[in-house]
Enzyme design. Structure first.
Site, mmCIF file in Angstrom:
data_model
loop_
_atom_site.group_PDB
_atom_site.id
_atom_site.type_symbol
_atom_site.label_atom_id
_atom_site.label_comp_id
_atom_site.label_asym_id
_atom_site.label_seq_id
_atom_site.Cartn_x
_atom_site.Cartn_y
_atom_site.Cartn_z
ATOM 1 C CB SER A 62 -0.933 0.001 1.207
ATOM 2 O OG SER A 62 -1.874 -1.038 1.074
ATOM 3 C CB CYS A 86 -5.922 -4.644 2.683
ATOM 4 S SG CYS A 86 -6.331 -5.427 4.252
ATOM 5 C CB ILE A 88 -3.736 -6.171 8.636
ATOM 6 C CG1 ILE A 88 -4.692 -6.443 7.473
ATOM 7 C CG2 ILE A 88 -4.257 -6.809 9.930
ATOM 8 C CD1 ILE A 88 -4.897 -7.912 7.151
ATOM 9 C CD GLU A 91 4.230 -9.234 17.475
ATOM 10 O OE1 GLU A 91 5.428 -8.918 17.521
ATOM 11 O OE2 GLU A 91 3.816 -10.394 17.641
ATOM 12 C CG HIS A 94 3.485 -2.089 10.032
ATOM 13 N ND1 HIS A 94 3.081 -2.955 11.025
ATOM 14 C CD2 HIS A 94 2.657 -2.293 8.984
ATOM 15 C CE1 HIS A 94 2.053 -3.667 10.579
ATOM 16 N NE2 HIS A 94 1.780 -3.291 9.355
ATOM 17 N NE ARG A 133 -14.231 -2.022 8.230
ATOM 18 C CZ ARG A 133 -14.559 -2.739 9.300
ATOM 19 N NH1 ARG A 133 -14.394 -4.065 9.294
ATOM 20 N NH2 ARG A 133 -15.081 -2.173 10.374
#
Ligand code: DLZ
Length: 172
Positions: A62, A86, A88, A91, A94, A133
């Protein structure tokens, strides 16, 4: 068919038939971005955009979407570019850096070129949220991104028509 919002799509196919639209899709989380792409393309075609006028390209992730969109802008001069991705949450932070970079990059393109570069990027906490989504049958943000692009193209066309012929009109 109605574009999300107010524009009646069946009333305007003539205005859309010669229009080129770029799509740039991130390959990260491709199970999600692939369905976004197919729903996006389907919505464009349903609205009267010709298949040969859809320029669809992939970028790695992205973060590369704004530059991929700029490449399409420079080479094809489309009426709009739709950016599909997308991100996500993991941890680390980023996702924050990537999302801020994309949002600012895409907004900069909108204002620099005075045309829609659509933010079709999921910024989710979990894979489940992403899948919800980008469901083919129900909610799909790829379809919504196509609708946003069409609505902005039509708005631009309408405003141009309103002022055409007036002194001081600049065709951009
Ligand atoms: C590195 C990275 C990570 C950790 N997560 C995602 C993600 O969830 N979604 C996405 O589209 N891209 C991700 N990337 C890749 C970056 O977008 C980019 O491709 C690399 O940092 C190289 O510039």
């Amino acid at each position: 068919m109605k574009i999300k919002g107010k524009t009646e799509i069946s009333a305007i196919p003539k205005d859309l038939e010669n229009i080129k639209i770029g799509i740039v899709k991130a390959q990260w989380n491709s199970a999600v971005t692939d369905t976004m792409l197919s729903e996006c393309t389907k919505a464009l075609k349903n609205a009267g955009i010709l298949e040969e006028n859809i320029i669809s390209k992939n970028v790695p992730g992205s973060y590369e979407l704004p530059l991929g969109a700029l490449f399409i802008e420079n080479t094809h001069n489309p009426a709009a570019v739709i950016c599909l991705g997308c991100v996500i949450k993991g941890e680390t932070d980023h996702d924050i850096f990537i999302n801020q970079g994309i949002a600012q990059g895409i907004m900069g393109l909108n204002l620099r070129f005075s045309k829609p570069f659509v933010f079709g990027v999921l910024t989710v906490n979990t894979e489940e949220q992403a899948i919800a989504r980008a469901d083919g049958s129900k909610e799909n943000k790829g379809k919504e991104a196509a609708e946003a692009a069409l609505e902005m193209i039509l708005l631009r066309q309408d405003l141009k028509k309103e002022v055409q012929g007036q002194i001081g009109f600049r065709n951009r």
